[in-house]
Enzyme design. Structure first.
Site, PDB file in Angstrom:
ATOM      1  N   GLN A  63       1.087  -0.858  -0.164  1.00 29.01           N
ATOM      2  CA  GLN A  63       0.362  -0.434   0.434  1.00 29.01           C
ATOM      3  C   GLN A  63       0.433   1.524  -0.059  1.00 29.01           C
ATOM      4  OE1 GLN A  63      -1.310  -1.619   3.849  1.00 29.01           O
ATOM      5  NE2 GLN A  63      -1.487   1.181   4.263  1.00 29.01           N
TER       6      GLN A  63
ATOM      7  N   CYS B 242      -4.821  -0.103   4.606  1.00 33.85           N
ATOM      8  CA  CYS B 242      -4.771  -1.440   4.669  1.00 33.85           C
ATOM      9  C   CYS B 242      -6.620  -1.864   4.055  1.00 33.85           C
ATOM     10  CB  CYS B 242      -4.115  -1.143   5.460  1.00 33.85           C
ATOM     11  SG  CYS B 242      -5.213  -0.145   7.531  1.00 33.85           S
TER      12      CYS B 242
ATOM     13  N   HIS C 139      -4.923  -1.049  12.352  1.00 35.38           N
ATOM     14  CA  HIS C 139      -4.893  -1.560  10.562  1.00 35.38           C
ATOM     15  C   HIS C 139      -5.481  -3.058  10.460  1.00 35.38           C
ATOM     16  CE1 HIS C 139      -1.337  -2.485   7.950  1.00 35.38           C
ATOM     17  NE2 HIS C 139      -1.309  -3.150   8.062  1.00 35.38           N
TER      18      HIS C 139
ATOM     19  N   ASN D  71       0.211  -9.296   5.274  1.00 31.15           N
ATOM     20  CA  ASN D  71       0.462  -7.605   5.716  1.00 31.15           C
ATOM     21  C   ASN D  71      -0.094  -7.022   3.781  1.00 31.15           C
ATOM     22  OD1 ASN D  71       0.096  -5.136   6.651  1.00 31.15           O
ATOM     23  ND2 ASN D  71       2.266  -5.619   7.475  1.00 31.15           N
TER      24      ASN D  71
END
Length: 425
Positions: A65, A71, A362, A384
């Site tokens: 990102q 996120c 997040h 992630n």
């Protein structure tokens, strides 16, 4: 009577107390030269919390990102691309995060201006208006907001609307669009004060949205209305599908009913009740942001059940707490802060929420879990969206204890939840 100030006598006492423990000098020298986390790192944690899992889903390359707060969007699209990759036998694939960013900003602008029109008689210095103008269209969001975008606009492959300088670093665009939206709010409230009717104000709002649309096109490029989908599968076979629209692409290649997925947060509200948040959303006519609050063990069960069925799980957490980004470890014992500072950090989860020490910051994706010999989870595999150079090849390993303390929200298909929970929702 106790002194209300810090006196020289206090300072001398503090210093004497510090100097009486010789390990304080060692700690001071080490931390001044190397930093707190580096000195406090518990080497045994890496041996105990390993990147191996009894259940591990195979995903494509880790996404990035970059300098944006997307996120929640990346995590959701990472879940959905999983469907495309499996269906089409692909080694790797990404959905366009720039496409959803464009419409999220446009819809958030409309949502903000409509909120201003709904609160015209509120004082400009009151808490509500101050809250609304504080962040009219930041990058953050929720699963329900992504559902609204998909339901209305569909999705496109990344090749149809790639990343740009601005989508990867949104601060400039956000700054100028926020300035414009605050100006628009001022204009609408002044016009109302001068006697303008709601229809006249909404006509002004449409002109304002045209300005926002122009700014978005200049910043991100125009989103595609149709495109050709071309790809090569794992076996080397080339495929082409021409003339797709974003909606037809979603229906044909993803097909997941995102409205079947339910938010489940934890801890700060009574369990087994549903909740919503006022003035939180993007698409005005879309579904509201809504949750069912469940005990943490229920969240674990639902997440495991969905992964055992071959599907990853979107979740939200406080990623900045008790974690090593370089080692890709989220664990309560990763740093021996009590030993380093000689004080116990003792707030529980509810207290951290109540006093602002923790919040959901997040969103990521559960791609696996390690179950012990009794079928209980002891660590979780986390995808992630910070690129392959962050964490361990882009992945975190999360201990189960960390899950309990800092995971706040998961999104699962309602079929993995008890019937009574779905009814509550």
């Amino acid at each position: 009577m106790m002194n209300t100030n810090i006196s020289l006598e206090n300072l001398n006492q503090f210093e004497q107390g510090f100097d009486t423990n010789p390990t304080n000098a060692l700690a001071m020298n080490a931390v001044v030269s190397n930093g707190i986390n580096a000195v406090a790192t518990n080497y045994q944690t890496e041996r105990r919390v390993t990147h191996e899992f009894s259940l591990s889903l195979k995903q494509g390359k880790v996404t990035n990102q970059k300098k944006s707060g997307r996120c929640w969007m990346f995590a959701a699209l990472n879940c959905l691309r999983f469907q495309v990759m499996n269906k089409l036998n692909l080694e790797n694939f990404e959905l366009s995060q720039s496409y959803t960013l464009f419409y999220d900003k446009l819809e958030k602008s409309n949502y903000f201006l409509e909120s201003i029109l709904e609160t015209l008689d509120e004082p400009s210095n009151g808490r509500l208006i101050s809250h609304l103008v504080s962040a009219p269209l930041n990058d953050g969001g929720q699963w329900d907001m992504l559902c609204n975008l998909i339901n209305k606009y569909g999705l496109v492959p990344k090749a149809a609307m790639p990343e740009s300088v601005i989508s990867s670093a949104t601060q400039e665009m956000n700054s100028y669009m926020t300035e414009k939206l605050r100006e628009f709010a001022c204009i609408l409230r002044k016009a109302h004060k001068d006697g303008a009717g709601i229809e006249q104000l909404r006509q002004q709002k449409e002109e304002m949205l045209a300005t926002i649309y122009n700014m978005l096109c200049i910043s991100l490029g125009k989103p595609p209305k149709s495109f050709d989908f071309e790809y090569r599968d794992k076996d080397g076979n080339f495929h082409r599908d021409c003339g797709l629209t974003p909606k037809s692409f979603y229906d044909k290649y993803i097909g997941v009913n995102v409205n079947d997925y339910i938010n489940a947060p934890t801890e700060d509200k009574p369990f087994f009740k549903s909740y919503s948040v006022s003035y939180l959303g993007n698409v005005k006519e879309g579904r509201p942001v809504k949750y069912v609050n469940l005990p943490i063990e229920e969240l674990k069960k639902a997440a495991i059940a969905q992964m055992q069925d071959g599907e990853p799980v979107w979740f939200g957490c406080d990623v900045g707490k008790r974690g090593s980004r370089t080692g890709g470890i989220l664990d309560l014992d990763i740093y021996d802060l009590d030993g380093l500072f000689g004080t116990h950090f003792g707030m529980n989860k509810a207290e951290r929420l109540e006093y602002g020490q923790s919040q959901m910051t997040h969103a990521m994706v559960f791609q696996g879990v390690n179950l012990d010999e009794n079928g209980n989870p002891n660590r979780w595999r986390v995808e992630n969206s910070w690129g392959e150079d962050a964490c361990k090849d882009g992945y975190y390993v999360m201990s189960d204890r960390w899950f309990e303390e800092y995971t706040y929200q998961i999104v699962v298909n309602k079929k993995y939840l008890p019937k009574e929970v779905v009814e509550i929702f």
